[in-house]
Design a protein around this motif. Structure first.
Motif, mmCIF file in Angstrom:
data_model
loop_
_atom_site.group_PDB
_atom_site.id
_atom_site.type_symbol
_atom_site.label_atom_id
_atom_site.label_comp_id
_atom_site.label_asym_id
_atom_site.label_seq_id
_atom_site.Cartn_x
_atom_site.Cartn_y
_atom_site.Cartn_z
ATOM 1 N N SER A 27 0.917 -1.270 0.136
ATOM 2 C CA SER A 27 0.058 0.053 0.030
ATOM 3 C C SER A 27 0.869 1.058 0.124
ATOM 4 O O SER A 27 0.768 2.121 -0.774
ATOM 5 C CB SER A 27 -1.008 -0.036 1.352
ATOM 6 O OG SER A 27 -1.455 1.084 1.556
ATOM 7 N N VAL A 28 1.752 1.304 0.678
ATOM 8 C CA VAL A 28 2.984 2.360 0.699
ATOM 9 C C VAL A 28 3.529 2.459 -0.481
ATOM 10 O O VAL A 28 3.792 3.691 -0.971
ATOM 11 C CB VAL A 28 3.913 2.190 1.958
ATOM 12 C CG1 VAL A 28 5.073 3.105 1.796
ATOM 13 C CG2 VAL A 28 3.475 2.071 3.204
ATOM 14 N N PRO A 58 -3.907 6.977 7.028
ATOM 15 C CA PRO A 58 -3.876 6.723 8.372
ATOM 16 C C PRO A 58 -4.602 4.981 8.562
ATOM 17 O O PRO A 58 -4.023 4.438 9.449
ATOM 18 C CB PRO A 58 -5.263 7.365 8.781
ATOM 19 C CG PRO A 58 -5.908 7.850 7.573
ATOM 20 C CD PRO A 58 -4.843 8.042 6.391
ATOM 21 N N ILE A 59 -5.213 4.685 7.461
ATOM 22 C CA ILE A 59 -5.487 3.121 7.709
ATOM 23 C C ILE A 59 -4.375 2.205 7.499
ATOM 24 O O ILE A 59 -4.127 1.321 8.254
ATOM 25 C CB ILE A 59 -6.490 2.926 6.629
ATOM 26 C CG1 ILE A 59 -7.770 3.771 6.795
ATOM 27 C CG2 ILE A 59 -6.838 1.366 6.610
ATOM 28 C CD1 ILE A 59 -8.959 3.440 5.850
ATOM 29 N N THR A 60 -3.717 2.383 6.363
ATOM 30 C CA THR A 60 -2.432 1.740 6.414
ATOM 31 C C THR A 60 -1.409 1.959 7.677
ATOM 32 O O THR A 60 -0.797 0.886 8.235
ATOM 33 C CB THR A 60 -1.609 2.375 5.062
ATOM 34 O OG1 THR A 60 -2.373 2.312 4.169
ATOM 35 C CG2 THR A 60 -0.113 1.401 4.875
ATOM 36 N N LEU A 112 0.371 12.128 -2.726
ATOM 37 C CA LEU A 112 0.196 11.402 -1.474
ATOM 38 C C LEU A 112 -1.069 11.254 -1.025
ATOM 39 O O LEU A 112 -1.872 12.282 -0.734
ATOM 40 C CB LEU A 112 0.949 11.631 -0.340
ATOM 41 C CG LEU A 112 2.449 10.847 -0.427
ATOM 42 C CD1 LEU A 112 3.451 11.420 0.796
ATOM 43 C CD2 LEU A 112 2.533 9.286 -0.441
ATOM 44 N N HIS A 113 -1.930 10.099 -1.020
ATOM 45 C CA HIS A 113 -3.106 9.775 -0.373
ATOM 46 C C HIS A 113 -3.153 8.236 -0.034
ATOM 47 O O HIS A 113 -2.553 7.725 -0.495
ATOM 48 C CB HIS A 113 -4.110 10.369 -1.276
ATOM 49 C CG HIS A 113 -4.247 9.611 -2.588
ATOM 50 N ND1 HIS A 113 -4.813 8.498 -3.002
ATOM 51 C CD2 HIS A 113 -3.616 9.982 -3.840
ATOM 52 C CE1 HIS A 113 -4.730 7.969 -4.358
ATOM 53 N NE2 HIS A 113 -3.742 9.004 -4.660
ATOM 54 N N GLU A 114 -4.333 8.070 0.732
ATOM 55 C CA GLU A 114 -4.739 6.808 1.037
ATOM 56 C C GLU A 114 -5.066 5.934 -0.029
ATOM 57 O O GLU A 114 -5.833 6.380 -1.060
ATOM 58 C CB GLU A 114 -5.789 6.778 2.059
ATOM 59 C CG GLU A 114 -6.194 5.561 2.714
ATOM 60 C CD GLU A 114 -4.935 4.656 3.447
ATOM 61 O OE1 GLU A 114 -3.967 4.153 2.691
ATOM 62 O OE2 GLU A 114 -4.794 4.798 4.748
ATOM 63 N N THR A 115 -4.946 4.620 0.053
ATOM 64 C CA THR A 115 -5.076 3.701 -1.273
ATOM 65 C C THR A 115 -6.540 3.473 -1.125
ATOM 66 O O THR A 115 -7.404 3.557 -0.174
ATOM 67 C CB THR A 115 -4.294 2.600 -0.967
ATOM 68 O OG1 THR A 115 -4.080 2.256 0.338
ATOM 69 C CG2 THR A 115 -2.657 2.800 -1.344
ATOM 70 N N PRO A 116 -6.832 2.898 -2.268
ATOM 71 C CA PRO A 116 -8.384 2.816 -2.571
ATOM 72 C C PRO A 116 -8.775 1.574 -1.612
ATOM 73 O O PRO A 116 -7.961 0.949 -0.955
ATOM 74 C CB PRO A 116 -8.590 2.197 -3.751
ATOM 75 C CG PRO A 116 -7.309 1.977 -4.408
ATOM 76 C CD PRO A 116 -6.468 2.611 -3.603
ATOM 77 N N ALA A 117 -10.338 1.650 -1.691
ATOM 78 C CA ALA A 117 -10.777 0.288 -0.657
ATOM 79 C C ALA A 117 -10.385 -1.138 -0.886
ATOM 80 O O ALA A 117 -10.414 -1.839 -0.026
ATOM 81 C CB ALA A 117 -12.221 0.509 -0.687
ATOM 82 N N VAL A 118 -10.147 -1.488 -1.990
ATOM 83 C CA VAL A 118 -9.723 -2.841 -2.512
ATOM 84 C C VAL A 118 -8.558 -3.256 -1.723
ATOM 85 O O VAL A 118 -7.986 -4.418 -1.485
ATOM 86 C CB VAL A 118 -9.713 -2.908 -3.943
ATOM 87 C CG1 VAL A 118 -11.062 -3.239 -4.527
ATOM 88 C CG2 VAL A 118 -8.871 -2.126 -4.638
ATOM 89 N N THR A 127 -7.289 -1.005 1.249
ATOM 90 C CA THR A 127 -7.590 -0.959 2.687
ATOM 91 C C THR A 127 -8.272 -2.109 3.520
ATOM 92 O O THR A 127 -8.071 -2.447 4.465
ATOM 93 C CB THR A 127 -8.087 0.360 2.670
ATOM 94 O OG1 THR A 127 -9.235 0.549 2.184
ATOM 95 C CG2 THR A 127 -6.663 1.418 2.613
ATOM 96 N N VAL A 128 -9.316 -2.727 2.562
ATOM 97 C CA VAL A 128 -10.326 -3.671 3.214
ATOM 98 C C VAL A 128 -9.532 -4.844 3.543
ATOM 99 O O VAL A 128 -9.701 -5.297 4.773
ATOM 100 C CB VAL A 128 -11.582 -3.881 2.418
ATOM 101 C CG1 VAL A 128 -12.216 -4.942 2.779
ATOM 102 C CG2 VAL A 128 -12.242 -2.400 2.473
ATOM 103 N N PRO A 129 -8.804 -5.289 2.789
ATOM 104 C CA PRO A 129 -8.072 -6.224 3.082
ATOM 105 C C PRO A 129 -7.110 -6.149 4.088
ATOM 106 O O PRO A 129 -6.917 -7.137 5.053
ATOM 107 C CB PRO A 129 -7.132 -6.744 1.736
ATOM 108 C CG PRO A 129 -7.986 -6.390 0.717
ATOM 109 C CD PRO A 129 -8.705 -5.104 1.132
ATOM 110 N N LEU A 130 -6.578 -5.201 4.327
ATOM 111 C CA LEU A 130 -5.701 -4.720 5.299
ATOM 112 C C LEU A 130 -6.483 -4.829 6.801
ATOM 113 O O LEU A 130 -6.085 -5.383 7.738
ATOM 114 C CB LEU A 130 -5.085 -3.313 5.363
ATOM 115 C CG LEU A 130 -4.029 -3.123 4.083
ATOM 116 C CD1 LEU A 130 -3.583 -1.603 4.033
ATOM 117 C CD2 LEU A 130 -2.837 -3.901 4.375
#
Lengths: 484, 649
Positions: free
Chosen positions: B358-359, B380-382, B460-466, B468-471
């Motif tokens: 994700s990073v 934040p989620i990552t 830079l921004h948070e990655t998509p749901a596909v 972050t959800v597995p994370l």
């Protein structure tokens, strides 16, 4: 000879196929003379009907167990019946293949079919012979018909030369066979095969003289089969004869030759098995070596197939020389398979030939795939089968005989056979290479009548289909030898 | 149940075939493979419930007989017991997470369908491996996962480094597989069967058998067999010295690093040894060997994690080190602890890898940690899931890794086997190292100065749901799996019947267990906990407070740093000795053996002989009739001579 001939009307029923062949062949001979040229087709149809009729009669008289009739002259057993059925089938197919070739060359005359029918009669007699005289009678009837067929193309110098060689060498071989038979008669006082067998079992004192006679008989048989060193006629005759005749000579007569090998060596001279096995080993090894190696050096397709025949003869002897019922069955299977393949191979040559052009050089196969992919595939199946590549039928044939000699403890012979069939694979695969990877030199479209195209396709596909399902044919061969 | 088990195996295979062999769109490719794996996953959970919660019966049946040679049967069959069902659930769950994640990670890749086909094929192979009830099918699965791993490491086949890495993985695994195959051959030779149940049933009888491989030297059959089998495990589970392929395998896309090279395939060796525990228990020698190899791997591979700057490589060395922990557990007869660590590690390591992925996505495929920093506020989620993964990895009490790692250390402490003292030392020191490199990575990536270039920073921004959800889904078991399963797996006999331990070897006795809370509190007072905390503190000090110190240490201990950068010289040695030697040997064989003897001598030579012979024989065919007749007469004379004359003698 103190045997008195008794004649039972009932015995005639068993001979019905031969009687039909004889009658019809004579009849066609007469009819054909009076037929106008445009009705020549009638001769062909009549001949084919005769073969179908003969096959049906063989089927109708299929014996439940071996029976000897006509005062011991004639035997009707399961092996004979099966061989006769295959002979009828193969002659039937040969006639179909021959037709358009003969017509294009002004050879489409009644004599080809009449001679073919007489040869078939000769083969039937050989298959069912139970007496040295009958063996000889059948053999000569077959041979004389074949000599004439080879010479049929009178204007061709090659054909006449081939016929001449065939005739002289054939006479020499017949002479040797006859000499062997006469010694045998002198020793056993009989011409009947079962009586000869009994006499041999009773008297072991005269083994040397018997082996002396055996040598001559084996030579006669080896000549008919074309085993080395009695094979020299084969390349010249195969090349010189008109291709339909070559096709005919190379296929059905091998079945009859196998039959007389069985009749003479097994039915008549089983006690000498040690000796004849040894002789067959020599012939077989030489045939496999010379056949396969020399085929590589050939540029003529018919000659190449001639040497291929010689190598196949070496293979089919492998089963017989084990001296076991299962070995005989494997050889019979091999012989039948060989005739189907050989017929197909020559049929492809016929297919490629046309008026004024003989497609008999290897180069004539170049680019067959581009010209006609279907027949290239059929030829590929035939060649792979002859080389013994699974899943073609030819693989199972080789497997069957190799299996038998390995069980008989002749491992070294199996190794020789395998090594030389690998050597042989070279020239079969070269055909594939020519067909698929080379460019055609001549782009004339391939034309053939419908029945020929169907017959050839069926022939090739049968090799593949029977290769995928080899059990029925193999079981048939084993069951006629009394094995389940 | 048979149909359910078949479906579990075949659903991913069908997905792989559809996505791989037919020209399907991206949408179809990921839908069909995800559906297949989701079916597997749900049914695996169902089987999990059936066996573990409802206490259903073990399934051990042969479904198909491939061939019978003599009285040896080669079969395809399933053995599904508690051990298997745990592996099935882990494999299919992580695989499902990775499938979903891949939609985001591989979004712009031209090999999208191919990738989905491969990972589904991997899932099929891995399930075949763990569900097998015989050595042959095990070997099939073993090779099949190896094949997919090879294909995936070289997924970007236009990169030279990827091709180098997959060839290396292939060759090193070949060494391991060779030992494995020899081990299976020994099993077949002495037990005359490949079926687990039959072999294990007979194992006791062969315990005293000795064999002589070198004449005059007696070796215990069981030791030789087990060590050979373990050599297979060393290849697949990357134990020293066959570990060299794993760091390079990071050339593959990150999702497969998570799935294959961290969570599942590399643990196949651990699983295999646990499955073979009835054999391994019979050889003290083999277990000591395993113990020592494992502890070397656990400690020394951890050190290497300290000097890596590539984010994926840090995680890769951490994987190596953790595999070492599992191996040590096996060597200490604590098979259940090994499997337990495998189980928890699968979740948190997949989580860490996918987090690293994700990073990497956010950084536009930049992998160097020196160019990161301060990502916390952008992702934040990552960040949170990464923190959970790291805490689980270092064994912070309450997190999954704590229970399994503590159990291993405890078991090794109790073990009385040759090498267990060294192993204990290695593992305890390893805890400190683990904490140090984990939090070094954590601080370098998420905290501190933002060291990336301006362009990257803007995007830079948070990655998509596909992604972050597995994370998030993986974070849950990374926290809970340890506390829930510590009791059943270690003390309450979940693996009874699947794993066999001699009573005196068993480190876990039910009367020593006082519940999860007791276990946790006990851990809080243990040495490992303090070492872990010390590691975190050191990392904080070096990489947050006094960021100048690492450079100074590096300068002062340049020789040590060089050794670590060189990875102890394994690669250099292999490159020089094995690769160079093999090339030299190969070119010698090629120039002498192949060109001279085979090509010139045998192939062309025999062809020349045949051609020469054929041309001679051809001339014998003169065309003259009297020559032919003469040949026949000679034939007659020879036959008469041989048979008639010899017959009289």
């Amino acid at each position: 000879m103190d045997t008195t001939f008794t004649f039972a009307m009932a015995d005639l029923g068993v001979l019905a196929p031969e009687i039909l062949l004889l009658t019809m062949a004579s009849l066609i001979l007469v009819i054909d003379v009076y037929l106008p040229e445009r009705m020549r087709e009638f001769t062909f149809q009549l001949s084919q009907s005769t073969l179908i009729g003969a096959a049906l009669l063989v089927f109708a008289t299929y014996p439940t167990q071996s029976e000897v009739v006509m005062s011991g002259m004639y035997v009707n057993d399961a092996m004979g019946a099966v061989l006769k059925l295959f002979i009828s089938l193969i002659v039937f197919m040969s006639f179909i293949y021959a037709r358009s070739y003969l017509r294009a060359r002004d050879l489409y005359k009644g004599e080809f079919f009449v001679l073919g029918l007489f040869a078939t009669l000769g083969m039937f007699v050989m298959v069912s012979a139970h007496n040295l005289l009958m063996v000889y009678l059948g053999l000569e009837l077959l041979s004389l018909s074949l000599y004439a067929m080879v010479a049929m193309h009178r204007d061709s110098a090659n054909a006449t030369e081939a016929a001449m060689k065939y005739f002289v060498l054939g006479a020499l071989a017949s002479g040797m066979l006859l000499y062997g038979m006469s010694i045998l008669y002198g020793l056993t006082n009989s011409l009947d095969l079962s009586e000869i067998l009994t006499a041999m079992q009773a008297d072991s004192e005269q083994k040397m003289v018997m082996v002396f006679a055996l040598v001559f008989i084996v030579i006669g048989l080896a000549f008919k089969l074309g085993a080395v060193p009695f094979h020299m006629w084969i390349p010249d005759v195969y090349q010189g004869a008109p291709t339909p005749v070559t096709l005919f000579i190379s296929s059905a007569p091998k079945l009859a030759a196998f039959a007389i090998v069985m009749r003479l060596l097994v039915d008549g001279m089983a006690p000498l098995q040690d000796s004849w096995s040894g002789m067959l080993i020599i012939l077989s090894v030489l045939s496999m070596i010379i056949g396969n190696v020399v085929a590589i050096a050939q540029t003529n397709l018919k000659r190449m197939l001639a040497y291929s025949t010689i190598s196949h003869v070496g293979f089919l002897l492998l089963g017989v020389l084990t001296g076991t019922q299962s070995g005989y069955a494997a050889s019979m299977f091999y012989t039948i398979v060989y005739t189907l393949m050989s017929m197909g191979g020559f049929a492809v040559i016929l297919l490629l030939s046309r008026a004024g052009f003989e497609a008999e050089e290897l180069d004539d196969l170049k680019g067959l795939y581009d010209r006609n992919s279907w027949y290239a595939a059929i030829m590929a199946i035939l060649m792979l089968s002859m080389a013994g590549v699974p899943p073609m039928l030819g693989f199972w044939a080789k497997w069957a005989v190799l299996n038998q000699i390995v069980s008989a403890g002749l491992l070294w012979l199996a190794i020789v056979a395998v090594v030389f069939s690998v050597v042989g694979a070279f020239y079969y695969l070269r055909v594939l290479k020519l067909m698929y990877f080379d460019k055609p030199e001549d782009n004339t479209p391939i034309e053939a009548p419908l029945d020929m195209r169907l017959a050839l396709s069926a022939n090739g596909l049968a090799i593949l289909a029977l290769g995928l399902l080899p059990t029925p044919l193999m079981t048939l061969c084993f069951s006629v030898m009394g094995l389940s | 149940m048979q149909n359910i088990y078949l479906t579990i195996v075949l659903a991913p295979l069908i997905g792989a075939i559809v996505a791989g062999l037919f020209k399907v769109s991206r949408r179809v490719a990921h839908s069909v493979t995800i559906t297949g794996v989701a079916i597997s996953c749900l049914l695996s959970f169902y089987a999990f419930k059936h066996l573990i919660i409802d206490g259903g019966a073990t399934f051990n049946e042969t479904l198909y007989t491939w061939m019978v040679i003599g009285d040896v049967r080669f079969e395809v069959g399933f053995l599904v017991d508690n051990l298997t069902v745990i592996m099935m659930s882990v494999v299919s769950f992580v695989s499902l997470m990775v499938h979903v994640y891949t939609i985001g990670y591989m979004h712009d890749d031209p090999g999208y369908q191919r990738f989905f086909s491969y990972i589904s094929l991997f899932t099929f192979s891995m399930l075949m491996l763990v569900m097998s009830n015989n050595f042959l099918q095990l070997f099939f699965g073993w090779e099949a996962v190896g094949l997919v791993s090879y294909l995936l490491i070289g997924f970007w086949y236009t990169r030279d480094t990827a091709i180098y890495a997959n060839l290396k993985a292939f060759l090193v695994n070949r060494v391991g597989d060779f030992g494995f195959l020899l081990g299976i051959a020994l099993v077949l030779m002495y037990f005359n069967s490949l079926n687990y149940a039959e072999v294990f049933g007979l194992a006791e009888e062969q315990a005293e058998t000795v064999i002589q491989i070198i004449p005059g030297v007696d070796w215990s059959l069981m030791s030789v067999m087990c060590i050979l089998l373990f050599i297979g495990a060393m290849g697949k589970s990357a134990q020293v010295p066959l570990h060299v392929w794993l760091p390079d395998s990071m050339e593959g896309p990150t999702p497969i690093s998570a799935l294959i090279h961290a969570a599942t395939m590399v643990t196949a060796g651990i699983f295999m040894v646990a499955r073979m525990s009835p054999l391994f228990e019979l050889s003290e020698t083999a277990l000591s060997f395993i113990l020592i190899i494992g502890s070397i791997t656990a400690l020394f591979m951890g050190f290497l994690g300290l000097v890596q700057n590539d984010i994926k490589r840090v995680v890769a060395y951490s994987t190596l080190s953790q595999l070492g922990y599992m191996t040590v557990a096996l060597g200490a007869s604590a098979y259940s602890a090994g499997i337990f660590h495998l189980f928890t590690h699968a979740f948190f390591k997949a989580l860490l890898f996918l987090g690293a992925g994700s990073v990497i996505i956010a950084m536009h495929h930049e992998q160097d940690m020196r160019n990161m920093g301060g990502l916390r506020k952008y992702m934040p989620i990552t960040y949170i899931t990464g923190l959970i993964g790291s805490l689980a990895l270092i064994g912070f009490p309450g997190f999954a890794g704590f229970y399994s790692k503590d159990a291993i250390i405890m078991a090794v402490g109790h073990a009385e086997r040759f090498g267990s003292g060294f192993a204990y030392f290695a593992l305890v020191l390893g805890v400190f190292i683990t904490a140090l490199y984990s939090f070094r990575m954590f601080f370098l990536v998420f905290h501190g100065k933002e060291r990336m270039d301006h362009h990257t920073q803007e995007h830079l921004h948070e990655t998509p749901a596909v992604v972050t959800v597995p994370l998030m889904l993986l974070a849950i078991p990374s926290i809970l799996a340890g506390a829930i399963f510590v009791g059943p797996m270690l003390y309450q006999g979940l693996f009874d019947g699947a794993i066999f331990v001699h009573h005196e070897h068993n480190p876990f006795h039910a009367d020593h267990y006082h519940g999860v809370v007791g276990f946790t509190l006990h851990g809080l007072m243990g040495l490992p906990f303090f070492l872990a905390m010390a590691g975190v503190a050191t990392a904080y000090f070096l990489y947050m407070v006094r960021t100048d110190i690492p450079a100074k240490i590096q300068a002062k201990f340049a020789w040590l740093h060089q050794i670590l950068i060189d990875k102890y010289g394994f690669d250099r040695f292999n490159e020089w000795f094995f690769a160079g030697g093999a090339r030299k040997l190969g070119s010698t064989f090629w120039s002498v053996g192949d060109v001279k003897i085979i090509d010139d001598g045998m192939v062309n030579g025999s062809a020349r002989v045949v051609a020469w012979y054929a041309s001679i024989m051809r001339h014998l065919q003169t065309g003259y009739l009297y020559h032919y007749a003469f040949a026949m007469i000679i034939g007659l004379a020879v036959l008469l001579g041989v048979f008639v004359l010899s017959g009289t003698a």
